[in-house]
Design a protein around this motif. Structure first.
Motif: not given
Length: 452
Positions: A1-18, A31-36
């Motif tokens: 993830m060093n090649n990407y810079k977070p800008v903001g949060k789009i949404g949140e689900g039960t199993f992941s954050d976008v 869009a980055c779907k980060h798994m919990k």
């Protein structure tokens, strides 16, 4: 993830954050779907159904594109880097007062049916089709979030409570996981109503209330349908008879053909429910076909497929080879008519030196081209007939039964006549040459018939 810079949060689900991220390599947003969930190994990551499905289905214009999978083995974290779209269907209709035009609704539903048809043909069904998982960017629609997908060929029973309740098909509510890919069509029908009226079709507060709201609109199912559900349910159920009030008439921007498609998508019995490929051929999408046929000249290798109802054909496949042959043949005919018969006559050849051939000695092949008429019509290519022999092969019979006439340009007839007369002259010269020899062997050869 060093090649990407977070800008903001789009949404949140039960199993992941976008998250919305910026790529430091190409300067584009993703869009980055980060798994919990915590992952132990790369093998566990590769066995994830969502990753397998996106890799198998990509690329497709109506499926979310997966660009990269980032797995941190030390932290056990997993992130899916996907393309970024403007919004989802829920965000589009939330708080909106002005209804969408029927043209836009039709365009969105056609693309949704295309995505479902594509994944079903590839052996996958989504199981969680809802407005939040349908992404749009201007006039383009893409189906995303394949975290709940399953193989069509996997054994039943499946997980019972998988899709969101408001979009859950009756077979999911009344059986112990005995359902198939047709649940995606039911969910798409609920989305169809929602993007038209901005209200959910079956907003049940619990499982029983959900079934009750379904029966209020489309009525209780037939006994045969209930019998199918009872075979896969340990608890019996008997519903009071309800005729069904029908779909609420809140959709002023939906035509009768749209209502017809909607009722076909929310049919109670999954065996009678319309499939995705059948929905694409519904007359409701007739305007989409007409708009698509304008692009056909750019795709010469595409063929038109007619729909089952005999309506306007689909706009997307291959042009038949027969139509190509007919067009090329018509061009040749037009050119031949414009030019007319060739000028001048060929000199007559003296065929007195030809040996006479006794009839029925050998099969004689008649000319397949007729002499051009004075009117300037092009010669007609006739089927081949064999005279002097009673033996007819199967190919000859088939050729005679399927006799067709094809028009050829007049120049071809002239070439044929020239070649024929040159062959006759060569035979005459050969016979005269053989007759000049006096040896017995040459005399033997002279008895051979060399006529054309």
């Amino acid at each position: 993830m060093n090649n990407y810079k977070p800008v903001g949060k789009i949404g949140e689900g039960t199993f992941s954050d976008v998250l919305k991220i910026l790529s430091l390599r190409d300067g584009k947003y993703y869009a980055c779907k980060h798994m919990k969930q915590h992952f132990e190994s790369l093998e566990q990551v590769n066995n994830l159904r969502e990753i397998q499905a996106l890799r198998r289905l990509s690329p497709h214009p109506n499926i979310l594109t997966l660009h990269e999978v980032v797995f941190d083995k030390k932290a056990g974290s997993l992130s899916l880097i996907c393309e970024l779209l403007d919004m989802n269907i829920y965000q589009l209709i939330k708080g909106r007062k002005k209804p969408l035009s029927e043209k836009k609704i039709k365009n969105y539903m056609y693309q949704l049916c295309k995505s479902l048809d594509y994944i079903h043909r590839n052996g996958i069904f989504h199981r969680d089709v809802k407005p939040e998982n349908i992404l749009i960017k201007r006039n383009t629609l893409k189906l995303g979030d394949f975290g709940s997908c399953r193989s069509i060929y996997s054994k039943q029973p499946h997980t019972e409570y998988i899709s969101t309740r408001w979009y859950r098909a009756p077979e999911c509510l009344l059986t112990n996981g005995y359902y198939n890919y047709k649940i995606d069509i039911w969910s798409a029908g609920c989305v169809f109503y929602e993007i038209t009226s901005f209200q959910p079709l079956f907003p049940g507060s619990n499982e029983l209330d959900q079934i009750s709201k379904i029966h209020d609109i489309i009525g209780t199912p037939a006994n045969e349908t209930l019998h199918k559900f009872k075979q896969s349910r340990f608890v019996s159920f008997d519903f009071p008879f309800k005729k069904g009030k029908g779909i609420p008439p809140l959709m002023w921007n939906l035509s009768p053909k749209g209502y017809s498609l909607l009722y076909a998508m929310i049919t109670y019995d999954p065996d009678e429910r319309i499939a995705a490929h059948q929905a694409l051929q519904h007359p409701y999408f007739q305007d989409v076909w007409a708009a698509g046929t304008q692009d056909l000249p750019k795709h010469k290798k595409l063929r038109l497929l007619g729909n089952t109802a005999g309506k306007v054909p689909l706009h997307w496949w291959q042009i038949s080879k027969e139509s190509q042959r007919q067009r090329s043949l018509s061009k040749v005919q037009e050119n031949a008519k414009q030019r007319g018969p060739p000028g001048g006559k060929l000199p007559k050849l003296n065929a007195s030196g030809l040996a006479k051939v006794t009839p029925q000695s050998t099969p004689v092949l008649h000319s397949v081209c007729q002499t051009p008429k004075e009117t300037g019509d092009t010669p007609v290519l006739q089927s081949v007939r064999f005279i002097g022999s009673d033996i007819k092969s199967e190919k000859q019979k088939a050729l005679k039964s399927s006799r067709k006439h094809f028009h050829l340009p007049a120049e071809w007839n002239v070439i044929y006549k020239i070649r024929k007369k040159l062959f006759i002259k060569s035979c005459i010269y050969t016979r005269r040459l053989l007759s000049s020899f006096q040896t017995s062997s040459v005399k033997l050869y002279a008895e051979i018939d060399l006529s054309p």
